[in-house]
Design a protein around this motif. Sequence first.
Motif, PDB file in Angstrom:
ATOM      1  N   TYR A  35      42.521  43.660  39.249  1.00 59.71           N
ATOM      2  CA  TYR A  35      42.229  44.939  39.893  1.00 59.71           C
ATOM      3  C   TYR A  35      41.202  44.718  41.002  1.00 59.71           C
ATOM      4  CZ  TYR A  35      44.536  47.525  36.126  1.00 59.71           C
ATOM      5  OH  TYR A  35      45.457  48.037  35.253  1.00 59.71           O
ATOM      6  N   SER A  86      35.162  44.227  45.055  1.00 59.06           N
ATOM      7  CA  SER A  86      34.973  43.502  43.793  1.00 59.06           C
ATOM      8  C   SER A  86      36.331  43.357  43.127  1.00 59.06           C
ATOM      9  CB  SER A  86      34.020  44.261  42.866  1.00 59.06           C
ATOM     10  OG  SER A  86      32.714  44.251  43.389  1.00 59.06           O
ATOM     11  N   PHE A  88      38.436  42.249  39.621  1.00 56.19           N
ATOM     12  CA  PHE A  88      38.291  42.140  38.176  1.00 56.19           C
ATOM     13  C   PHE A  88      39.598  41.654  37.552  1.00 56.19           C
ATOM     14  CE2 PHE A  88      34.313  44.489  37.622  1.00 56.19           C
ATOM     15  CZ  PHE A  88      34.252  45.230  38.781  1.00 56.19           C
ATOM     16  N   PHE A 103      37.772  44.465  30.775  1.00 56.42           N
ATOM     17  CA  PHE A 103      37.518  43.861  32.071  1.00 56.42           C
ATOM     18  C   PHE A 103      36.414  42.828  32.014  1.00 56.42           C
ATOM     19  CE2 PHE A 103      40.020  46.488  34.946  1.00 56.42           C
ATOM     20  CZ  PHE A 103      40.324  47.562  34.131  1.00 56.42           C
TER      21      PHE A 103
END
Lengths: 113, 113
Positions: A35, A86, A88, A103
Amino acid sequence: SQQGEEDPQALSIQEGENATMNCSYKTSINNLQWYRQNSGRGLVHLILIRSNEREKHSGRLRVTLDTSKKSSSLLITASRAADTASYFCATWYSGGGADGLTFGKGTHLIIQP
Amino acid sequence: DTAVSQTPKYLVTQMGNDKSIKCEQNLGHDTMYWYKQDSKKFLKIMFSYNNKELIINETVPNRFSPKSPDKAHLNLHINSLELGDSAVYFCASTWTGGGNTIYFGEGSWLTVV
């Protein structure tokens, strides 16, 4: 408990270069997902790789999975400023309460123009 | 067009107050979640809710209570807010069966002063 762990925690590269992020996980999985989270926004699904797959491509994204090492990597080729975010990795986790995607801590990617 | 929407986006409140965050999804999903993201961007699942079955992560204080009037809504109510509750709260949803992609809302930034 935390399932995934990304490495590095932060990565800064020049626009046009490739960015590689790694993820390690602890238990057996059916699939692993990546993600992206832009600053101040929610998480957006990028790609899913099943446990019987070793590599998967989507546009400029390439994901690999090594179940023997319990690790995955995300490669972004020809990076762009808009890739700053970011990233994940996530796996489904059952136990200890609510079932759901678990996560890692994420890799913060900065693309320098 | 918004798939998972949550309100408010920003919330600043004093310690001891009670507040609610609302979430709605129009994807026809049957499972909804609340996640908490701390200042280090670590995401942790708080609740999952499916077919009127609520599963709570054992580490969540009982000051937090999800309420679901129907399967398209999962609101989060927080009593007696504490400084440590300051975080970003994400609503998410998916289809039952596990292993699926999760769709996230844009997040609600809660600051307790």
